[in-house]
Design a protein around this motif. Structure first.
Motif, mmCIF file in Angstrom:
data_model
loop_
_atom_site.group_PDB
_atom_site.id
_atom_site.type_symbol
_atom_site.label_atom_id
_atom_site.label_comp_id
_atom_site.label_asym_id
_atom_site.label_seq_id
_atom_site.Cartn_x
_atom_site.Cartn_y
_atom_site.Cartn_z
ATOM 1 N N GLY A 21 1.031 -1.365 -0.121
ATOM 2 C CA GLY A 21 0.164 -0.396 -0.412
ATOM 3 C C GLY A 21 0.852 1.027 0.152
ATOM 4 N N HIS A 22 1.834 1.100 0.735
ATOM 5 C CA HIS A 22 3.111 2.566 1.025
ATOM 6 C C HIS A 22 3.764 3.186 -0.145
ATOM 7 C CE1 HIS A 22 1.735 3.289 5.452
ATOM 8 N NE2 HIS A 22 2.540 1.988 5.444
ATOM 9 N N TYR A 23 4.161 1.332 -1.027
ATOM 10 C CA TYR A 23 4.881 1.336 -2.537
ATOM 11 C C TYR A 23 4.000 1.737 -3.421
ATOM 12 C CZ TYR A 23 7.457 0.014 -6.498
ATOM 13 O OH TYR A 23 8.523 -0.585 -7.639
ATOM 14 N N VAL A 24 2.413 0.870 -3.344
ATOM 15 C CA VAL A 24 2.123 1.862 -4.243
ATOM 16 C C VAL A 24 1.579 3.487 -4.252
ATOM 17 C CG1 VAL A 24 -0.374 1.655 -5.711
ATOM 18 C CG2 VAL A 24 1.108 -0.811 -5.160
ATOM 19 N N ALA A 55 14.080 -6.887 -1.059
ATOM 20 C CA ALA A 55 14.767 -7.562 -0.326
ATOM 21 C C ALA A 55 13.541 -8.427 1.072
ATOM 22 C CB ALA A 55 15.609 -6.360 0.858
ATOM 23 N N VAL A 56 14.020 -9.901 1.838
ATOM 24 C CA VAL A 56 13.730 -10.763 2.298
ATOM 25 C C VAL A 56 14.795 -10.733 3.319
ATOM 26 C CG1 VAL A 56 12.675 -12.619 3.573
ATOM 27 C CG2 VAL A 56 11.840 -11.848 0.706
ATOM 28 N N CYS A 57 13.927 -10.119 4.675
ATOM 29 C CA CYS A 57 14.965 -10.347 5.944
ATOM 30 C C CYS A 57 14.671 -11.203 6.969
ATOM 31 C CB CYS A 57 14.903 -9.071 6.528
ATOM 32 S SG CYS A 57 14.976 -7.790 5.099
ATOM 33 N N PRO A 58 15.591 -11.814 7.648
ATOM 34 C CA PRO A 58 15.110 -13.274 8.375
ATOM 35 C C PRO A 58 14.064 -12.171 10.152
ATOM 36 C CG PRO A 58 17.301 -11.818 9.454
ATOM 37 C CD PRO A 58 17.138 -10.972 8.410
ATOM 38 N N ILE A 59 14.172 -11.381 10.837
ATOM 39 C CA ILE A 59 13.278 -10.853 11.994
ATOM 40 C C ILE A 59 11.121 -10.808 11.419
ATOM 41 C CG2 ILE A 59 12.798 -9.557 14.041
ATOM 42 C CD1 ILE A 59 15.651 -9.139 13.531
ATOM 43 N N PRO A 60 10.819 -11.723 11.102
ATOM 44 C CA PRO A 60 9.713 -11.181 10.226
ATOM 45 C C PRO A 60 8.067 -10.880 11.214
ATOM 46 C CG PRO A 60 9.839 -13.585 11.397
ATOM 47 C CD PRO A 60 10.949 -12.807 11.797
ATOM 48 N N LEU A 61 8.386 -9.608 11.496
ATOM 49 C CA LEU A 61 7.471 -8.810 12.485
ATOM 50 C C LEU A 61 7.621 -7.905 12.075
ATOM 51 C CD1 LEU A 61 8.859 -9.531 16.659
ATOM 52 C CD2 LEU A 61 7.080 -11.026 14.942
ATOM 53 N N GLY A 62 7.373 -7.886 10.666
ATOM 54 C CA GLY A 62 6.632 -6.423 10.275
ATOM 55 C C GLY A 62 7.340 -6.437 9.047
ATOM 56 N N GLY A 63 8.388 -5.194 8.057
ATOM 57 C CA GLY A 63 8.609 -4.403 7.136
ATOM 58 C C GLY A 63 8.311 -3.310 6.964
ATOM 59 N N TYR A 64 8.974 -2.712 5.333
ATOM 60 C CA TYR A 64 9.199 -1.048 5.631
ATOM 61 C C TYR A 64 9.345 -1.233 3.508
ATOM 62 C CZ TYR A 64 14.440 -1.864 5.421
ATOM 63 O OH TYR A 64 15.899 -2.884 5.286
ATOM 64 N N VAL A 65 8.990 0.459 3.819
ATOM 65 C CA VAL A 65 9.254 0.482 2.374
ATOM 66 C C VAL A 65 10.303 1.825 3.086
ATOM 67 C CG1 VAL A 65 8.299 1.568 0.304
ATOM 68 C CG2 VAL A 65 7.587 -0.280 1.055
ATOM 69 N N LYS A 66 11.624 1.549 2.237
ATOM 70 C CA LYS A 66 12.373 3.062 2.580
ATOM 71 C C LYS A 66 12.595 4.100 0.919
ATOM 72 C CE LYS A 66 17.154 4.014 3.092
ATOM 73 N NZ LYS A 66 17.313 4.922 4.610
ATOM 74 N N MET A 67 12.319 5.336 1.385
ATOM 75 C CA MET A 67 11.840 6.255 0.512
ATOM 76 C C MET A 67 12.661 7.277 0.034
ATOM 77 S SD MET A 67 7.646 6.491 0.125
ATOM 78 C CE MET A 67 7.782 6.310 2.013
ATOM 79 N N LEU A 68 12.792 7.794 -0.781
ATOM 80 C CA LEU A 68 14.393 8.570 -0.973
ATOM 81 C C LEU A 68 14.089 9.786 -0.408
ATOM 82 C CD1 LEU A 68 16.670 9.914 -2.055
ATOM 83 C CD2 LEU A 68 15.066 10.915 -3.709
ATOM 84 N N ASP A 69 14.734 10.195 0.383
ATOM 85 C CA ASP A 69 13.869 11.620 2.047
ATOM 86 C C ASP A 69 15.332 12.412 2.275
ATOM 87 O OD1 ASP A 69 13.584 12.423 4.113
ATOM 88 O OD2 ASP A 69 11.775 11.279 4.172
ATOM 89 N N GLU A 70 15.164 13.022 2.437
ATOM 90 C CA GLU A 70 16.793 13.894 2.630
ATOM 91 C C GLU A 70 16.581 14.479 3.861
ATOM 92 O OE1 GLU A 70 16.372 17.973 -0.281
ATOM 93 O OE2 GLU A 70 14.759 17.767 0.624
ATOM 94 N N ARG A 71 15.983 13.529 5.025
ATOM 95 C CA ARG A 71 16.128 14.353 6.138
ATOM 96 C C ARG A 71 16.738 12.859 6.047
ATOM 97 N NH1 ARG A 71 10.102 14.299 7.900
ATOM 98 N NH2 ARG A 71 10.328 12.970 6.277
#
Length: 442
Positions: A21-24, A55-71
């Motif tokens: 949802g975040h990605y789209v 990416a698929v990471c080993p701790i299956p308790l969530g996920g994230y979408v990393k966006m380009l961000d000046e901060r």
């Protein structure tokens, strides 16, 4: 193993769609997405498609979408228009809200599939009234048809469960339940304020009706030691004819360690035994227990059960209503826990979720999809709460930005993130403690 696999599949599906949802939304708003990750930690697997690393990471308790961000780093001048931090506040709110909204849409889709496959429902008829329960004190009788609860109409048994759960923490007023008796008389059964039992609004009524035929006998229990076995029909105790299983249970509970003369029928042969219930300690004192379970009254169950096969449009609308009602109920229950009107013991963590995932997976696809829908609703509602570090916390900041005309200071956001992290960690720890307590029977 089934529970673990069902849990991992559930988390994988729900997290993937949340982040999708975040990605789209980000892509539709022209924001550059650097990474789409399922899980946390060092990636186990990565693949690049265009400008995004998946990416698929080993701790299956969530996920994230990393966006380009000046901060979060240096952004090239050519890419600055595509940075998340450069977007109007409305677009940022849309991108953040898209994750929880996707969870709610996914829940609606799952419910749509389940409802479209046809539903087995149960009429709101009381089969059993638990002795000495709030319902028994209020005068409920087997055969009562529940018409409404606190003024809310009831169409099927699940409506009763949801209404009682919704009222479980409201101890300020008596609970009025309108019923139609077997004789056709309409009455109000009034349950005393605050007398709900079990922490989930249970008042002591069940849809099923139990027969006096033994359905199962526990190995080594008092019933087996006395010579009873599955299929035996109980007739009388201490010379008094038994009228139902609830009466027999009451007699057993009140006879810890005392001999009971029991007459029963095995096939066509009438037999008599002396039965001594085991004495079991409970928070309210010692009660008797024999280690036997009744068989369900199949004829009564057949009168309760009916099938519903809605068309596609009807199933879709029912799915929307179910998602809405479960979302509202989740929000109310969480709010009541915050103000102390509901017990925090109702909170469940990964162990309980994994256990239920395994149970529903064994029951079939529809049960598992309904479980996924319920968890998806919970994830969507939880993420919309105004807690810093969650999506709802970011929406809170952006709402403040709309009102004041400038972003919330970085210092205030950092402080909020620390508070949010502490709150979220506390919730997770409490849920895990509840899981461990349930696991070991605490």
């Amino acid at each position: 193993m089934i529970s673990i696999l069902a849990f991992l599949l559930a988390i994988g599906v729900l997290v993937t769609f949340h982040e999708l949802g975040h990605y789209v939304a980000a892509r539709c708003c022209g924001v550059k997405v650097l990474r789409f990750s399922i899980g946390f930690g060092k990636p186990l697997f990565t693949v690049r498609r265009g400008e995004t690393e998946w990416a698929v990471c080993p701790i299956p308790l969530g996920g994230y979408v990393k966006m380009l961000d000046e901060r979060e780093g240096i952004v090239l001048p050519a890419d600055r228009p595509r940075a998340f931090s450069r977007q109007p506040v409305g677009k940022r709110m849309l991108i953040v809200a898209a994750g929880p909204v996707m969870n709610l849409l996914l829940a609606t889709l799952f419910y749509w599939v389940v409802i479209g496959n046809g539903l087995t429902l149960y009429r709101p008829l009381v089969g059993t009234v638990v002795p000495e329960s709030p319902a028994a004190i209020a005068g409920f009788q087997p055969g009562d048809r529940v018409l409404s609860i606190a003024g809310t109409p009831v169409a099927q048994w699940n409506d009763i469960s949801l209404a009682l759960l919704d009222r479980s923490s409201d101890a300020s007023e008596p609970l009025t339940v309108q019923v139609e008796t077997v004789a056709g008389q309409r009455l109000n059964r009034v349950v005393k304020a605050g007398s709900e039992t079990g922490g989930n609004g249970q008042i002591g009524i069940l849809p099923v009706r139990y027969s006096l035929v033994l359905g199962a006998v526990e190995p080594g229990g008092a019933a087996q030691r006395a010579g009873l076995s599955a299929g035996d029909l109980l007739l009388s105790a201490n010379g008094r004819s038994l009228r139902g299983w609830a009466e027999w249970v009451g007699m057993v509970h009140n006879s810890p360690g005392k001999e009971v003369s029991l007459a029963f029928l095995r096939g066509k042969e009438r037999r008599q035994v002396m039965l001594r219930p085991d004495s079991v300690e409970t928070p309210t004192g010692f009660v008797g227990r024999i280690g036997a379970a009744p068989a369900v009254d199949a004829a009564w169950l057949a009168t309760l059960r009916y099938e519903l096969h809605p068309d596609v449009a009807e199933a879709g609308w029912m799915a929307v209503q179910k998602t809405w009602s479960n979302g509202v109920l989740s929000l109310r229950m969480f709010g009541r826990m915050l103000i102390g009107q509901a017990s925090w013991n109702n909170l469940s963590g990964p162990i309980t979720i994994a256990s239920v995932a395994g149970q529903t997976a064994r029951q079939g696809l529809d049960a598992y999809l309904e479980f996924l829908a319920l968890i998806s609703v919970s994830i969507g509602i939880l993420n919309l709460l105004p807690i810093p570090i969650l999506d709802g916390g970011h929406l809170m900041y952006y709402t403040a930005e709309l009102i004041k005309g400038s972003p919330v200071s970085e210092r205030a956001q950092l402080l909020g993130q620390r508070i949010g992290f502490a709150l979220l960690a506390s919730l997770m720890a409490f849920a895990l403690l509840n899981d461990i307590s349930r696991l070991f029977g605490g």
